[in-house]
Design a protein around this motif. Structure first.
Motif, PDB file in Angstrom:
ATOM      1  N   ASP A  64       0.849  -1.194   0.000  1.00  0.00           N
ATOM      2  CA  ASP A  64       0.000   0.000   0.000  1.00  0.00           C
ATOM      3  C   ASP A  64       0.883   1.241   0.000  1.00  0.00           C
ATOM      4  OD1 ASP A  64      -2.411   1.334  -0.036  1.00  0.00           O
ATOM      5  OD2 ASP A  64      -2.680   1.315   2.135  1.00  0.00           O
ATOM      6  N   TRP A  65       0.397   2.306  -0.658  1.00  0.00           N
ATOM      7  CA  TRP A  65       1.129   3.576  -0.682  1.00  0.00           C
ATOM      8  C   TRP A  65       0.092   4.696  -0.750  1.00  0.00           C
ATOM      9  CZ3 TRP A  65       6.599   3.770  -2.923  1.00  0.00           C
ATOM     10  CH2 TRP A  65       7.202   4.996  -2.641  1.00  0.00           C
ATOM     11  N   GLU A  66      -0.026   5.461   0.336  1.00  0.00           N
ATOM     12  CA  GLU A  66      -1.039   6.509   0.419  1.00  0.00           C
ATOM     13  C   GLU A  66      -0.385   7.854   0.735  1.00  0.00           C
ATOM     14  OE1 GLU A  66      -5.114   5.019   2.029  1.00  0.00           O
ATOM     15  OE2 GLU A  66      -3.561   4.117   3.304  1.00  0.00           O
ATOM     16  N   TYR A  67      -1.005   8.925   0.252  1.00  0.00           N
ATOM     17  CA  TYR A  67      -0.439  10.267   0.407  1.00  0.00           C
ATOM     18  C   TYR A  67      -1.538  11.245   0.799  1.00  0.00           C
ATOM     19  CZ  TYR A  67       1.698  14.736  -1.036  1.00  0.00           C
ATOM     20  OH  TYR A  67       2.179  16.026  -1.072  1.00  0.00           O
ATOM     21  N   ASP A  68      -1.314  11.950   1.895  1.00  0.00           N
ATOM     22  CA  ASP A  68      -2.201  13.029   2.329  1.00  0.00           C
ATOM     23  C   ASP A  68      -1.585  14.338   1.865  1.00  0.00           C
ATOM     24  OD1 ASP A  68      -3.662  14.977   3.611  1.00  0.00           O
ATOM     25  OD2 ASP A  68      -3.777  13.922   5.517  1.00  0.00           O
TER      26      ASP A  68
END
Length: 282
Positions: A64-68
């Motif tokens: 998984d790779w998430e960015y805020d």
């Protein structure tokens, strides 16, 4: 009249300078402000979820790779597993680094580090980060640890996983998931891989069986024709039949080996399903 001619002559003599100044302004605009008006034409560099990299003693899988974007936070999850026929030893993951196209390092924090997952976060990532990577290093075991193992895996291995601001998953108000959610991600990717391998093996067996059927039909046809062939033709047919019979035996051995691998896949799937059930119950 004289002043008007002089002015025209002055402008004419400086056309080259005006053109040069205009070109410089255009180049500066394209260099510093072009991205605001034109799409980024650089090749996209984004690893797909499920991408694997191999260290000395572990396989690392991007889960998984998430960015805020608003808060400049990123969370990256990795699964880890041991390659086939490799005994786990004391090599360790030693560093994680988020680095942008300007080679800027971001503050990195390990959130989870278990037998099956690595989850890291880093902060201060700008909205225009461009392309970013996480580097993972595994260093050699110490001499003290090596005394307990007959291993030649020494040195250092570093692998890289990449994300692109045009493709990375944007998640407002990004929060850290529970540990078991990341563990389940890893199990699901492993299940998907093994199930895909099983499907590929089934196709290989089916194709081998088709080949055997075709060759057996050809052999029968050749045998039927031999009664009407000359001596020389019979010798050629006999050679072809022998070659095909040998190939059929090879195909049958290959099928047996593939079936053994499939049985191993079935065991893996069963074990992973059981592991998934245990995690879901916790």
């Amino acid at each position: 009249m004289w002043k008007e001619k002089a002015t025209k002559k002055h402008i004419g003599n400086n056309k080259g300078y005006y053109l040069l100044a205009f070109l410089i302004i255009v180049m500066l605009f394209l260099s510093f402000g072009g991205n605001y008006f034109f799409p980024d034409s650089r090749p996209i560099n984004q690893d797909k979820l499920g991408t694997k990299q191999v260290l000395m003693t572990q396989i690392i899988t991007l889960l998984d790779w998430e960015y805020d974007k608003e808060h400049g936070e990123m969370i990256v999850a990795f699964g880890k597993s041991t390659p086939e026929n490799t005994a786990p030893i004391f090599q360790k993951i030693t560093s994680f680094s988020g680095v942008s196209k300007e080679s800027r390092r971001f503050k990195t924090k390990v959130i989870y580090n278990t037998d099956s997952i690595f989850v890291v976060s880093f902060s201060g990532v700008p909205k225009d980060f461009g392309q970013i990577y996480v580097s993972i290093q595994e260093k050699e075991i110490t001499e003290e640890d090596a005394a307990y193992f007959s291993s030649s895996n020494f040195g250092e291995v570093e692998v890289f996983f990449y994300a692109d601001y045009r493709r990375v998953k944007h998640t407002p108000k990004l929060e850290i998931k529970k540990e078991k959610e990341y563990v389940l991600l890893g199990i699901n990717y492993q299940l998907s891989d093994v199930q895909q391998e099983r499907l590929t093996l089934k196709k290989e067996i089916k194709n081998a069986e088709k080949d055997i059927h075709k060759m057996e039909s050809t052999i029968k046809s050749l045998c039927d024709k031999q009664a009407y062939e000359t001596k020389e033709e019979k010798e050629v047919s006999a050679g072809t039949i022998t070659t095909m019979e040998q190939t059929i035996e090879q195909r049958k051995e290959k099928i047996k080996e593939t079936e053994r691998i499939m049985a191993s896949c079935e065991e893996k799937i069963k074990a992973l399903e059981q592991q998934k059930g245990v995690v879901l119950e916790t």
